[in-house]
Design an enzyme around this catalytic site. Structure first.
Site, mmCIF file in Angstrom:
data_model
loop_
_atom_site.group_PDB
_atom_site.id
_atom_site.type_symbol
_atom_site.label_atom_id
_atom_site.label_comp_id
_atom_site.label_asym_id
_atom_site.label_seq_id
_atom_site.Cartn_x
_atom_site.Cartn_y
_atom_site.Cartn_z
ATOM 1 C CD1 TRP A 161 -31.555 -9.460 -8.569
ATOM 2 C CD2 TRP A 161 -33.190 -10.277 -7.288
ATOM 3 N NE1 TRP A 161 -31.216 -9.226 -7.256
ATOM 4 C CE2 TRP A 161 -32.206 -9.710 -6.450
ATOM 5 C CE3 TRP A 161 -34.319 -10.846 -6.699
ATOM 6 C CZ2 TRP A 161 -32.314 -9.703 -5.058
ATOM 7 C CZ3 TRP A 161 -34.422 -10.838 -5.314
ATOM 8 C CH2 TRP A 161 -33.432 -10.274 -4.510
ATOM 9 C CG HIS A 162 -37.095 -13.317 -7.194
ATOM 10 N ND1 HIS A 162 -37.475 -12.208 -7.893
ATOM 11 C CD2 HIS A 162 -37.430 -13.074 -5.906
ATOM 12 C CE1 HIS A 162 -38.023 -11.335 -7.055
ATOM 13 N NE2 HIS A 162 -38.001 -11.831 -5.848
ATOM 14 N N GLY A 163 -34.014 -16.133 -9.193
ATOM 15 C CA GLY A 163 -33.355 -17.425 -9.251
ATOM 16 C C GLY A 163 -33.117 -17.868 -10.679
#
Lengths: 476, 297
Positions: A325-327
């Site tokens: 989700w973060h990257g």
């Protein structure tokens, strides 16, 4: 528009004035103002992205209405599926298309095959991960009948686009925020002052802690091979404070700003670096995301029920997805994986609920806090590095380095020395303030009038204004 | 709501008062110091009359050693160059020099070589070093000539010095603290304004010699410097410093120039592409002295 800009310093008082003095007759007017202000705020980056957020809003509003009209389970599932597909489809296209295309090519190459994949030149819309999850929470809650879908489009648009938390959270739950847009808002002095103080504290974390730490962090992470073990360790520690100051600072400003408009957002950070184990860290760090994953992924998978094997599987799913989700980079996935591994002993020994947020802190627990902090710090190396290879090299140099104790970087020029003094003094102030507030059982740092004035003076003379850094979480 | 507005207003007013006071005090301390070149000019120069002054950027600062030049030429000079500046800053420094009642015969301009061709000179990164003299018209006038946000911030610092002090806190506020303790501290230059790069090279790779480019002195601020020099009977000399890879051809009938861009061939005498090291500085200063003596005589 970013919070630590002159644009926002002008924008906020104007919206505040219009909200309480011009549009205060009805809730509907205030909501229209919130939507307009939010679209101006978001369009300040790139007006083209407004179409995306409007599309997402229309889709989920429509699906919410359709879900209300039917009790046929099959149809309801289909509607939920459409919402999830569209939202995750947008997210997948803008954020992950190139990542998966490249990864696909790498997998084939690993097996000796060469394939071509066309990558696209896509600009990632700011905050897409945040508002996508926010709108998803609405349709899922409506599907689960935990929430009555709204019939007021403006109200829903205000919930999706509410400018303080639009681009970097907290990821609001419809059950919390949406009803607030229905109620008449009354200006409360104490709440508004708390909001102002929280904004000030958030700015301190951003411009004094995060942006000053960035001075060293950028140098160290750009060329980790040039530094001693101690410098590399401090680089990771400083990044820990940079990302905390940056992200929790943003959350504080968002929550504080919302209070100025009579709206309460969810708490997103509760002094995470005083956590006594990894489980507690995740109860204190980016709480709105952790809760989102808990409610919509972890519990549906069985959560901590079921066999140990299933529990471990669920923990890994949560952390790996959270990393992704973060990257769109394997570094984030590995970062998530490290946290899952650190979580494992707690699951195996049923110790993951040993330290709840309200469990009293004692000085005897300081070694556990330090240990947790070091584990989190090591994991940050993957989070911050551009590639897995760089992160591995960083870790390698951290533990196998001819130059172990040199601290040249922190004092080899008057500029470095100055930034060292500012960064470490800022961190010390942060830790003292947080410790005092945590001891009192507060959920956030509470400032008095005098301390707020003191913090503002510190911001003016210790903050970074000449080379401001973007909020890190904007890229997510 | 009234109470809220009153309290936040009091908070802002108090912040303004405190930061204004601290900023005034910081600038006052810097005005008494020798920390930056503009302060050094006011408080650190021992003489009022100079034969020459070197006004330049980092190239002028690190290439021409006024002590060595003085010893060869028997003249009295000072190096008032500042790194990361341009011809607009040199113009301001010359005005500052004249405003202090000091005189000179030769003004040696030594900006980065390509600055001579910039027709619209922007505000330089280190022009904040004049901020403590914001109450002087020529400094305020200087900031008002540029349209950037930074220039505006510096300009409005005349009334709200905290604007400049907060933006340049590491460059102004902290040096003022140092100057309060050590008023004679200089920011990396000696008692005649000189500074030298170390002898080691700043990079490992060898640079490739490029084709010569032409400098034609089109700078708007060079014209202003020339006019100012003419008004005070100062002879202007434009110096082009040695570079490792970029030879320069100069064509000008209007300006007296010394083109040493191709003077040094030995790579060991460079710190980086456009800056000589300590040894290179000696070679360049000796060569400059020779030509300068011819001009003077």
């Amino acid at each position: 528009m970013i919070f630590n800009s002159l644009d926002f310093a002008i924008f906020l008082p104007i919206v505040f004035f219009l909200y309480w003095f011009v549009c205060n007759k009805t809730v509907a007017r205030q909501n229209v103002l919130v939507v307009v202000a939010s679209y101006v705020f978001y369009g300040w980056w790139d007006y083209r992205f407004l179409a995306l957020i409007l599309f997402s809003t229309i889709v989920d509003f429509g699906i919410g209405r359709l879900l209300l009209r039917t009790d046929v389970q099959k149809k309801r599932k289909l509607l939920l599926g459409i919402s999830i597909s569209i939202n995750l489809g947008l997210l997948g296209f803008f954020k992950y298309y190139n990542f998966f295309a490249d990864s696909f090519v790498d997998v084939f190459r690993f097996f000796g095959q060469t394939i071509q994949a066309n990558t696209l030149d896509i600009i990632l819309p700011v905050g897409i991960s945040f508002y996508t999850f926010q709108t998803l929470s609405y349709t899922i809650d409506v599907y689960r009948k935990k929430l009555e879908p709204t019939s007021n489009f403006i109200e829903f648009a205000a919930f999706v686009s509410f400018f303080p938390q639009l681009v970097a959270g907290p990821i609001e739950r419809a059950t919390n925020l949406l009803p607030q847009f229905r109620q008449k808002r009354v200006f409360k002095y104490a709440e508004a002052m708390d909001g102002v103080y929280l904004v000030i504290w958030g700015l301190f974390k951003k411009v004094v802690i995060a942006d000053n730490c960035a001075f060293f962090v950028n140098q160290i992470f750009n060329t980790p091979g040039q530094f001693s073990s101690l410098e590399l360790f401090l680089g990771a520690v400083l990044f820990g404070f940079q990302i905390y100051g940056d992200f929790s600072g943003y959350s504080d400003i968002a929550i504080g700003t919302s209070r100025l408009f009579g709206l309460k957002l969810l708490t997103n950070f509760r002094f995470p670096y005083f956590s006594r184990d990894i489980a507690e860290f995740w109860r204190r760090w980016h709480i709105s995301l952790s809760n989102w994953f808990r409610d919509y992924l972890y519990i549906p998978f069985g959560g901590s029920r079921g066999s140990k094997g299933e529990q471990i599987r669920n923990v890994f799913i949560i952390f790996l997805v959270s990393g992704l989700w973060h990257g769109a980079n394997w570094t984030y996935v590995i970062w998530g994986g490290i946290h899952a591994i650190l979580f494992l002993p707690l699951i195996l020994f049923n110790a993951h609920k040993k330290y709840l947020v309200k469990t009293k802190m004692t000085s005897a627990q300081i070694p556990f806090m330090l240990l947790t902090f070091i584990m989190v710090t090591i994991a940050w190396i993957y989070f911050r590095s551009d590639t897995v290879d760089i992160a591995n090299a960083y870790l390698g140099s951290l533990f196998y380095n001819l130059d172990v104790f040199s601290l040249d970087l922190f004092y080899n020029s008057s500029k470095s020395l100055l930034f060292s003094v500012i960064s470490f003094t800022g961190i010390l102030i942060l830790l003292i303030m947080e410790f005092l507030n945590a001891k009192k059982g507060h959920e956030e740092v509470r400032l008095s009038f005098t301390t707020a004035l003191g913090v503002m003076i510190i911001i003016v003379f210790m903050g970074t204004f000449k080379n401001p850094q973007d909020f890190i979480y904007f890229q997510f | 709501m009234k109470k809220f507005i009153k309290k936040t207003s009091v908070l802002l007013v108090l912040l303004l008062v405190v930061t204004q006071l601290v900023s005034f005090f910081s600038l006052y301390i810097l005005r008494q110091s020798t920390f930056y070149k503009p302060n050094f000019l006011v408080n650190g120069l021992k003489r009022d009359n100079y034969d020459y002054v070197i006004l330049g950027a980092s190239t002028g600062l690190t290439t021409l050693d006024s002590k060595l030049i003085d010893s060869i030429t028997n003249l009295q000079g000072v190096n008032l160059s500042m790194d990361d500046t341009n011809l607009a800053s040199h113009y301001l420094m010359l005005k500052h020099f004249i405003a202090e009642g000091k005189t000179l015969k030769y003004c040696i301009i030594a900006p980065s070589n390509m600055s001579y061709n910039v027709s619209q000179t922007p505000l330089s990164n280190n022009d904040y070093r004049f901020l403590m003299y914001i109450n002087r018209d020529y400094v305020l006038d200087h900031y008002s000539h540029f349209k950037s946000d930074t220039a505006k911030r510096l300009y409005y610092s005349k009334w709200f010095p905290f604007l400049g002090l907060s933006y340049y806190n590491t460059e102004l506020f902290y040096p003022s603290l140092i100057s309060a303790i050590k008023p004679h501290k200089r920011n990396r230059f000696d008692d005649l304004g000189n500074y030298s790069y170390p002898t080691h090279k700043n990079r490992m790779t060898k640079v490739k010699k490029k084709e010569a480019i032409v400098v034609s002195f089109e700078s708007d601020y060079l014209k202003k410097i020339k006019l100012l020099c003419d008004a005070y009977q100062i002879k202007l000399i434009c110096y082009l410093s040695p570079t490792e890879s970029q030879p320069i051809d100069v064509y000008s009938k209007d300006y007296l120039f010394i083109n040493h861009s191709n003077l040094i061939k030995n790579s060991d005498l460079f710190y980086d592409d456009i800056h000589v090291n300590g040894k290179g500085r000696q070679v360049a200063s000796e060569a400059f002295s020779k030509v300068f003596m011819d001009i003077v005589e």
